[in-house]
Design an enzyme around this catalytic site. Sequence first.
Site, PDB file in Angstrom:
ATOM      1  N   GLU A 143      -3.702   5.983   1.328  1.00 41.46           N
ATOM      2  CA  GLU A 143      -3.432   4.602   1.697  1.00 41.46           C
ATOM      3  C   GLU A 143      -4.602   4.128   2.560  1.00 41.46           C
ATOM      4  OE1 GLU A 143      -0.125   2.055   4.240  1.00 41.46           O
ATOM      5  OE2 GLU A 143       0.490   3.839   3.135  1.00 41.46           O
ATOM      6  N   LYS A 154       0.813  -1.225   0.000  1.00 41.07           N
ATOM      7  CA  LYS A 154       0.000   0.000   0.000  1.00 41.07           C
ATOM      8  C   LYS A 154       0.844   1.273   0.000  1.00 41.07           C
ATOM      9  CE  LYS A 154      -2.249  -1.163   3.760  1.00 41.07           C
ATOM     10  NZ  LYS A 154      -1.816  -2.567   3.944  1.00 41.07           N
ATOM     11  N   THR A 155       1.820   1.312   0.894  1.00 42.77           N
ATOM     12  CA  THR A 155       2.620   2.537   1.026  1.00 42.77           C
ATOM     13  C   THR A 155       3.394   2.826  -0.256  1.00 42.77           C
ATOM     14  OG1 THR A 155       2.824   2.312   3.421  1.00 42.77           O
ATOM     15  CG2 THR A 155       4.471   3.658   2.321  1.00 42.77           C
TER      16      THR A 155
END
Length: 459
Positions: free
Chosen positions: A109, A65-66
Amino acid sequence: VAIGHSAENLKDCDLVIRTAAIHDENPEIAGAIARGIPVYERAQAWGAIMQHYENALCISGTHGKTTTTSMATHIFMAAQADPTVMIGGTLPMLHAGYRVGKGDTIILESCEYCNSFLNFFPTVAVILNVGEDHLDFFKDLKDIEHSFHAFADLVPQRGYVISNADDQGARDAVAGLSHPVFTFSLADRTADCYARDVAFFDGCASFDVMIHGALYAHVDLHIPGKHNILNALAAASAAYVLGIPGQAVTRGLEDFHGAGRRFEHKGSYHGAAVYDDYAHHPAELHALLTTARSMGYERVICAFQPHTYTRTKALFDDFVRELQLPDVTVLAEIYAAREQNILGISSRDLAARIPGAVYCATKHAVHAISQSMRADLLSYGIKVSEVRPGMVETEFSVVRFHGDRTAADNVYRGVEPLTGDDIAEAIAWIAQLPAHMNVNEIVLMPSQQACQYYVHRKS
């Protein structure tokens, strides 16, 4: 900013926002509840904020995600879209994990823990992958897939659901949606977006992004790992559906060198390259350690601290498998985060199952073992070093060993080539080293008395 938690810090505030990791027993939360001050979770606050944007790009998944949110930020910045951004890590370009823009897009995110992302209002929902994690909250994988399905179902008909066609969990999560799904894949040409002509240079991928069979963008990544191709395809897919030109994908990813603590190169120490990574799940460890293995280093040492007791217990066998990939694994005690150790589990249990692993109960033990490992080398007369820039060719020669280290070649000669006696001396010297050091190349440095031997490390 107040250091420490106290109800006195509330003063005359109108509301309190907390993360999912902060429970009602926290002094400030308890104080707010007692005084009737509204308490909202961070996800609820972000959900309220994103409703003011035309486009809410929400990037979810068990892993990646990051990095993918950071990639999308670089792309939208390259397109001069002036996005607002919220990332679960630090992006060097922003010198922070957030950005407040004036454009019509917010990029977030989106974490599944405690169903946090169900407080969001995505117009574009990206699902990178779905696997077992956060089993202190979710019952099982099916429960997690149900949560991601509900997240995708939040997207209005005018919006887009983007999902990884290569991940079984993601496929199961979007199955049965009434909303069409835009898919991306590493090689499946039936997907809406896929990679073509993939090549690797020093571990970093170069490829074409194909959408509906046509070239959308060419990408040269500057972060290693096959998994980052999928992350880039996800970010490119999101850019495409929101009308971002392919040139912005090319430029944005050309300038992307990683997010903080995502295989972040911290520098070099005594010739060893040092990286920092937040990997805390076996699948993330696999991506991290196989990437490190692919980069040509002769020895990989992993210093790992498991995150939460429940995750360590639930995925114990997977951790054992992945933590055997390094040459040496050093384990710190489990980081409790929001938990109490009611399971009676310890990193010592992992170390007992991983050959050659070292368990460190305290940070003092970590320091002691690092000194011990260095002393292990020094006790055999080895100086851990790399051939430093600026040395003239007469200053050193390189000897490379074969097989069981009883034969060797002089693979680099200074002006004065090494003799057979020199090679024999080197073989005799290396024979005294323990096998686990896995030394197959040394540098001979002439001195007034005799040759000094150095371990040669890949720079």
